[in-house]
Design a protein around this motif. Sequence first.
Motif, PDB file in Angstrom:
ATOM      1  N   ILE A   2      30.882  13.234  11.777  1.00 19.62           N
ATOM      2  CA  ILE A   2      30.348  12.445  12.763  1.00 19.62           C
ATOM      3  C   ILE A   2      29.635  11.188  12.116  1.00 19.62           C
ATOM      4  O   ILE A   2      28.624  11.330  11.365  1.00 19.62           O
ATOM      5  CB  ILE A   2      29.347  12.865  13.857  1.00 19.62           C
ATOM      6  CG1 ILE A   2      29.960  14.155  14.431  1.00 19.62           C
ATOM      7  CG2 ILE A   2      28.998  11.948  14.783  1.00 19.62           C
ATOM      8  CD1 ILE A   2      29.217  14.955  15.517  1.00 19.62           C
ATOM      9  N   ARG A   3      30.111  10.011  12.577  1.00 22.37           N
ATOM     10  CA  ARG A   3      29.793   8.669  11.690  1.00 22.37           C
ATOM     11  C   ARG A   3      28.587   7.894  12.437  1.00 22.37           C
ATOM     12  O   ARG A   3      27.593   7.354  11.680  1.00 22.37           O
ATOM     13  CB  ARG A   3      30.854   7.610  11.257  1.00 22.37           C
ATOM     14  CG  ARG A   3      32.028   8.137  10.334  1.00 22.37           C
ATOM     15  CD  ARG A   3      33.074   7.444   9.970  1.00 22.37           C
ATOM     16  NE  ARG A   3      33.174   6.167  10.722  1.00 22.37           N
ATOM     17  CZ  ARG A   3      34.207   5.725  10.957  1.00 22.37           C
ATOM     18  NH1 ARG A   3      35.304   6.219  10.745  1.00 22.37           N
ATOM     19  NH2 ARG A   3      34.220   4.627  11.572  1.00 22.37           N
ATOM     20  N   VAL A  78      34.245   9.589  14.803  1.00 25.56           N
ATOM     21  CA  VAL A  78      34.370  10.645  13.876  1.00 25.56           C
ATOM     22  C   VAL A  78      35.707  10.273  13.101  1.00 25.56           C
ATOM     23  O   VAL A  78      36.274   9.038  13.263  1.00 25.56           O
ATOM     24  CB  VAL A  78      34.870  11.786  14.412  1.00 25.56           C
ATOM     25  CG1 VAL A  78      33.799  12.459  15.464  1.00 25.56           C
ATOM     26  CG2 VAL A  78      36.079  11.769  15.638  1.00 25.56           C
ATOM     27  N   ILE A  81      39.246  13.506  14.246  1.00 26.19           N
ATOM     28  CA  ILE A  81      38.895  14.052  15.352  1.00 26.19           C
ATOM     29  C   ILE A  81      39.597  15.485  15.580  1.00 26.19           C
ATOM     30  O   ILE A  81      39.039  16.382  16.490  1.00 26.19           O
ATOM     31  CB  ILE A  81      39.429  12.977  16.628  1.00 26.19           C
ATOM     32  CG1 ILE A  81      38.929  13.460  18.041  1.00 26.19           C
ATOM     33  CG2 ILE A  81      41.004  13.006  16.806  1.00 26.19           C
ATOM     34  CD1 ILE A  81      39.011  12.360  18.822  1.00 26.19           C
ATOM     35  N   GLU A  84      37.223  17.813  14.081  1.00 23.51           N
ATOM     36  CA  GLU A  84      35.919  18.133  15.079  1.00 23.51           C
ATOM     37  C   GLU A  84      36.226  18.912  16.141  1.00 23.51           C
ATOM     38  O   GLU A  84      35.427  19.459  16.533  1.00 23.51           O
ATOM     39  CB  GLU A  84      35.425  16.683  15.032  1.00 23.51           C
ATOM     40  CG  GLU A  84      34.685  15.815  14.036  1.00 23.51           C
ATOM     41  CD  GLU A  84      33.785  16.603  13.181  1.00 23.51           C
ATOM     42  OE1 GLU A  84      33.059  17.300  13.865  1.00 23.51           O
ATOM     43  OE2 GLU A  84      33.612  16.494  12.052  1.00 23.51           O
ATOM     44  N   PHE A 122      34.387  12.406  21.258  1.00 25.50           N
ATOM     45  CA  PHE A 122      34.681  12.010  19.990  1.00 25.50           C
ATOM     46  C   PHE A 122      35.575  10.859  20.124  1.00 25.50           C
ATOM     47  O   PHE A 122      36.586  10.857  21.087  1.00 25.50           O
ATOM     48  CB  PHE A 122      35.215  13.009  19.091  1.00 25.50           C
ATOM     49  CG  PHE A 122      34.128  14.245  18.695  1.00 25.50           C
ATOM     50  CD1 PHE A 122      32.708  13.699  18.530  1.00 25.50           C
ATOM     51  CD2 PHE A 122      34.587  15.376  18.519  1.00 25.50           C
ATOM     52  CE1 PHE A 122      31.810  14.522  17.931  1.00 25.50           C
ATOM     53  CE2 PHE A 122      33.569  16.305  18.083  1.00 25.50           C
ATOM     54  CZ  PHE A 122      32.111  15.999  17.962  1.00 25.50           C
ATOM     55  N   GLN A 124      38.051   8.409  17.666  1.00 21.89           N
ATOM     56  CA  GLN A 124      38.506   7.898  16.230  1.00 21.89           C
ATOM     57  C   GLN A 124      39.245   6.800  16.390  1.00 21.89           C
ATOM     58  O   GLN A 124      40.516   6.726  16.917  1.00 21.89           O
ATOM     59  CB  GLN A 124      39.362   9.203  15.714  1.00 21.89           C
ATOM     60  CG  GLN A 124      39.966   8.788  14.350  1.00 21.89           C
ATOM     61  CD  GLN A 124      40.639   9.771  13.713  1.00 21.89           C
ATOM     62  OE1 GLN A 124      40.411  11.113  13.967  1.00 21.89           O
ATOM     63  NE2 GLN A 124      41.563   9.554  12.986  1.00 21.89           N
TER      64      GLN A 124
END
Length: 127
Positions: A2-3, A78, A81, A84, A122, A124
């Motif tokens: 996770i960013r 993310v 994805i 995750e 999430f 991406q």
Amino acid sequence: MIRKLEHIGIWCKNMDESIRFYTEVLGMKLVDRVRIDADLELGFLAFAGSEDVQLELISRGYEGQPDNGIVHHIAFTVNDIEAEVERLKELGVKMLDQTPRVILNGVKIAFFFGPDGERLEFFQPVA
């Protein structure tokens, strides 16, 4: 991985009025406005210098929406994805989306729930 915090989604009754409020009253800038289909429109806003975290306005028949409040979801950027989503499933997290969806020309999203039923996403971005 996770960013960052990506965006916070908020239901709105009237897209024009909400954009006017967030831009004229709070000083945000309209980043993008997209009609997904006849019933769904999205507006993305951010503060100058903080464009990497956005407010997402969601206009889709406000009446009759699920009773989960005006704040609809919180999204996290993310890198992968699919990985995750699988990680969350292995941890027993309740998933709204079992696999990621593709929207907005290649953006991938997947919704899931936090421990109190809060809707999380999430996100991406297109590579």
